[in-house]
Design an enzyme around this catalytic site. Structure first.
Site, PDB file in Angstrom:
ATOM      1  CE1 TYR A 109      -2.496   4.595  12.814  1.00 23.15           C
ATOM      2  CE2 TYR A 109      -3.567   5.476  14.780  1.00 23.15           C
ATOM      3  CZ  TYR A 109      -3.443   4.484  13.830  1.00 23.15           C
ATOM      4  OH  TYR A 109      -4.271   3.381  13.874  1.00 23.15           O
ATOM      5  CE1 TYR A 160       4.994   4.267   8.599  1.00 27.10           C
ATOM      6  CE2 TYR A 160       3.917   5.042  10.577  1.00 27.10           C
ATOM      7  CZ  TYR A 160       5.057   4.855   9.833  1.00 27.10           C
ATOM      8  OH  TYR A 160       6.266   5.263  10.335  1.00 27.10           O
ATOM      9  CB  THR A 197      -7.554   4.942  14.707  1.00 30.62           C
ATOM     10  OG1 THR A 197      -7.044   5.179  16.021  1.00 30.62           O
ATOM     11  CG2 THR A 197      -7.272   6.184  13.866  1.00 30.62           C
ATOM     12  CG  LEU A 208      -1.988  -1.109   1.271  1.00 28.90           C
ATOM     13  CD1 LEU A 208      -2.931  -0.890   2.448  1.00 28.90           C
ATOM     14  CD2 LEU A 208      -2.808  -1.218  -0.009  1.00 28.90           C
TER      15      LEU A 208
HETATM   16  N1  LIG Z   1      -3.241  -1.450  16.987  1.00 25.79           N
HETATM   17  C1  LIG Z   1      -4.047  -0.570  17.563  1.00 25.79           C
HETATM   18  O1  LIG Z   1      -3.966  -0.305  18.780  1.00 25.79           O
HETATM   19  C2  LIG Z   1      -5.113   0.126  16.760  1.00 25.79           C
HETATM   20  C3  LIG Z   1      -5.922   1.097  17.401  1.00 25.79           C
HETATM   21  C4  LIG Z   1      -6.907   1.741  16.647  1.00 25.79           C
HETATM   22  C5  LIG Z   1      -7.113   1.400  15.326  1.00 25.79           C
HETATM   23  N2  LIG Z   1      -6.305   0.476  14.747  1.00 25.79           N
HETATM   24  C6  LIG Z   1      -6.527   0.163  13.332  1.00 25.79           C
HETATM   25  O2  LIG Z   1      -6.903  -1.194  13.229  1.00 25.79           O
HETATM   26  C7  LIG Z   1      -6.422  -1.744  11.989  1.00 25.79           C
HETATM   27  C8  LIG Z   1      -5.677  -3.034  12.250  1.00 25.79           C
HETATM   28  O3  LIG Z   1      -4.604  -2.752  13.120  1.00 25.79           O
HETATM   29  P1  LIG Z   1      -3.647  -3.886  13.681  1.00 25.79           P
HETATM   30  O4  LIG Z   1      -3.559  -3.685  15.150  1.00 25.79           O
HETATM   31  O5  LIG Z   1      -4.030  -5.212  13.129  1.00 25.79           O
HETATM   32  O6  LIG Z   1      -2.288  -3.372  13.055  1.00 25.79           O
HETATM   33  P2  LIG Z   1      -0.912  -4.142  12.838  1.00 25.79           P
HETATM   34  O7  LIG Z   1      -0.848  -5.351  13.684  1.00 25.79           O
HETATM   35  O8  LIG Z   1       0.147  -3.099  12.977  1.00 25.79           O
HETATM   36  O9  LIG Z   1      -1.007  -4.609  11.339  1.00 25.79           O
HETATM   37  C9  LIG Z   1      -0.983  -3.703  10.286  1.00 25.79           C
HETATM   38  C10 LIG Z   1      -0.698  -4.474   9.039  1.00 25.79           C
HETATM   39  O10 LIG Z   1      -0.599  -3.516   7.988  1.00 25.79           O
HETATM   40  C11 LIG Z   1       0.438  -3.930   7.171  1.00 25.79           C
HETATM   41  N3  LIG Z   1       1.051  -2.854   6.413  1.00 25.79           N
HETATM   42  C12 LIG Z   1       1.735  -1.783   6.870  1.00 25.79           C
HETATM   43  N4  LIG Z   1       2.227  -1.086   5.857  1.00 25.79           N
HETATM   44  C13 LIG Z   1       1.851  -1.730   4.725  1.00 25.79           C
HETATM   45  C14 LIG Z   1       2.068  -1.524   3.361  1.00 25.79           C
HETATM   46  N5  LIG Z   1       2.810  -0.519   2.920  1.00 25.79           N
HETATM   47  N6  LIG Z   1       1.522  -2.377   2.477  1.00 25.79           N
HETATM   48  C15 LIG Z   1       0.788  -3.424   2.886  1.00 25.79           C
HETATM   49  N7  LIG Z   1       0.574  -3.701   4.171  1.00 25.79           N
HETATM   50  C16 LIG Z   1       1.097  -2.866   5.090  1.00 25.79           C
HETATM   51  C17 LIG Z   1       1.489  -4.530   8.085  1.00 25.79           C
HETATM   52  O11 LIG Z   1       2.315  -5.372   7.317  1.00 25.79           O
HETATM   53  P3  LIG Z   1       3.662  -6.034   7.882  1.00 25.79           P
HETATM   54  O12 LIG Z   1       3.174  -7.153   8.764  1.00 25.79           O
HETATM   55  O13 LIG Z   1       4.360  -6.474   6.668  1.00 25.79           O
HETATM   56  O14 LIG Z   1       4.355  -4.939   8.642  1.00 25.79           O
HETATM   57  C18 LIG Z   1       0.604  -5.265   9.087  1.00 25.79           C
HETATM   58  O15 LIG Z   1       0.391  -6.578   8.696  1.00 25.79           O
HETATM   59  C19 LIG Z   1      -5.593  -0.631  11.339  1.00 25.79           C
HETATM   60  O16 LIG Z   1      -6.386   0.057  10.424  1.00 25.79           O
HETATM   61  C20 LIG Z   1      -5.272   0.309  12.488  1.00 25.79           C
HETATM   62  O17 LIG Z   1      -5.095   1.634  12.042  1.00 25.79           O
HETATM   63  C21 LIG Z   1      -5.323  -0.181  15.431  1.00 25.79           C
END
Ligand SMILES: NC(=O)c1ccc[n+]([C@@H]2O[C@H](COP(=O)([O-])OP(=O)(O)OC[C@H]3O[C@@H](n4cnc5c(N)ncnc54)[C@H](OP(=O)(O)O)[C@@H]3O)[C@@H](O)[C@H]2O)c1
Length: 290
Positions: A127, A63, A103, A38
């Site tokens: 972010y 991200y 988020t 992405l």
């Molecule tokens: N984590 C939180 O506390 C939190 C809180 C609020 C909202 N959210 C939202 O919830 C959703 C899921 O979050 P999550 O916790 O599952 O996040 P995560 O564990 O950080 O996973 C994000 C994924 O996105 C992938 N990614 C990052 N850059 C990319 C790129 N350039 N191309 C393709 N893939 C890419 C990463 O790939 P790699 O594995 O290769 O790095 C990873 O697999 C996201 O939209 C996030 O913004 C998360």
């Protein structure tokens, strides 16, 4: 249904992957950065030139490095904003539905009460700003057939997150300082994954057109990071004392909103999703980890 899931190696992507064996009459295609990067608009175009006819796209990729985003504004903007616009354009052109994850950090955290979907966003870090731009671009591109799910404080048995960091520290230390003046609701990624699949599959999402809407999803109840840490130690029988500190005693590159507890009333009413209390889901996740 043919369902594309991005971010297959992330917490939410892996939690969805864990559940799909229950839905073997649907075709799930899970992709990671290798297949669909992405951060490159060419990679996105190339992927969709070669793959099409999706009924639903679930965008779990983002991200998510909140502090690094302050220095990597362009990459964060590309992944969280411009790529989301491109995904929405593709979904529109294919008549596919898009579930996009956003988020609580789109809010400034100054609310004294729960955040409703209708409350004005006002992100205070890069972010949050890039995620809000992604929401807006997707909404402009898709007035219909887009669901934006805002979530908060996501943890799971996969990858790195607050729960796993606390467990590691709990084994190594007798006492730690944790911020007590930021409030929110933790979200077990598995609960969010179940809710997404419930919305898509039980509601037969592919059969109808619907107006684009935002929904909030996190576990029920509210806590602070320090009380969250205390509960992690209690449930894992770790003897580590938590000393509550203020945000200004724990400086970070990106500023964090103070109170981002999300109201879940809309999603529970509209889709009849059952959302567990955060302590109950934490117990479930710790069982998985251990
Ligand atoms: N984590 C939180 O506390 C939190 C809180 C609020 C909202 N959210 C939202 O919830 C959703 C899921 O979050 P999550 O916790 O599952 O996040 P995560 O564990 O950080 O996973 C994000 C994924 O996105 C992938 N990614 C990052 N850059 C990319 C790129 N350039 N191309 C393709 N893939 C890419 C990463 O790939 P790699 O594995 O290769 O790095 C990873 O697999 C996201 O939209 C996030 O913004 C998360």
């Amino acid at each position: 249904m043919k369902i594309l899931v991005t971010g297959k190696n992330g917490q939410l992507g892996r939690s969805i992957q864990n559940l799909i064996s229950n839905y073997d009459h649907h075709e799930f295609i899970l992709v990671g950065r290798d297949e669909l990067d992405l951060s490159s608009s060419e990679s996105i175009s190339k992927y969709f030139d070669a793959h099409s006819h999706f009924d639903v796209i679930i965008n779990c990729a983002a991200y998510t490095a909140v502090d690094s985003a302050e220095d990597e504004v362009d990459v964060a903007d590309q992944v969280n904003h411009l790529a989301v616009k491109q995904l929405a354009e593709f979904a529109n052109s294919q008549n596919a539905k898009l579930i996009h994850i956003s988020t609580d950090y789109v809010f400034d955290g100054k609310n004294e009460s729960l955040y409703l979907e209708s409350d004005n966003p006002n992100p205070i870090n890069v972010y949050g700003k890039t995620k809000l731009l992604g929401e807006k671009a997707a909404q402009e591109t898709m007035p219909n057939n887009l669901i934006i799910l805002r979530t908060s404080w996501v943890y799971s048995e996969f990858g790195n997150n607050f729960v796993k960091t606390m467990m590691k520290l709990g084994y190594e230390k007798n006492e730690i300082n944790v911020v007590s003046d930021q409030l929110g609701s933790p979200t077990y990624a598995s609960d969010l994954a179940k809710a997404i699949l419930h919305i898509i599959l039980n509601d037969n999402l592919n059969k109808k057109s619907f107006p684009t809407e935002i929904f909030h999803f996190s576990n029920m109840g509210e806590t602070s990071w320090s009380d969250f840490a205390k509960e992690i130690f209690k449930l894992s029988n770790l003897n580590c004392k938590v000393t509550p500190i203020n945000t200004n005693q724990y400086p970070t590159t990106a500023v964090r909103p103070k109170n981002t507890t999300l109201s879940k009333e809309k999603i529970t009413k509209q889709f009849r999703v059952q959302i567990p209390l955060w302590k109950q889901s934490l117990k479930e996740c710790l069982n998985e980890i251990m």
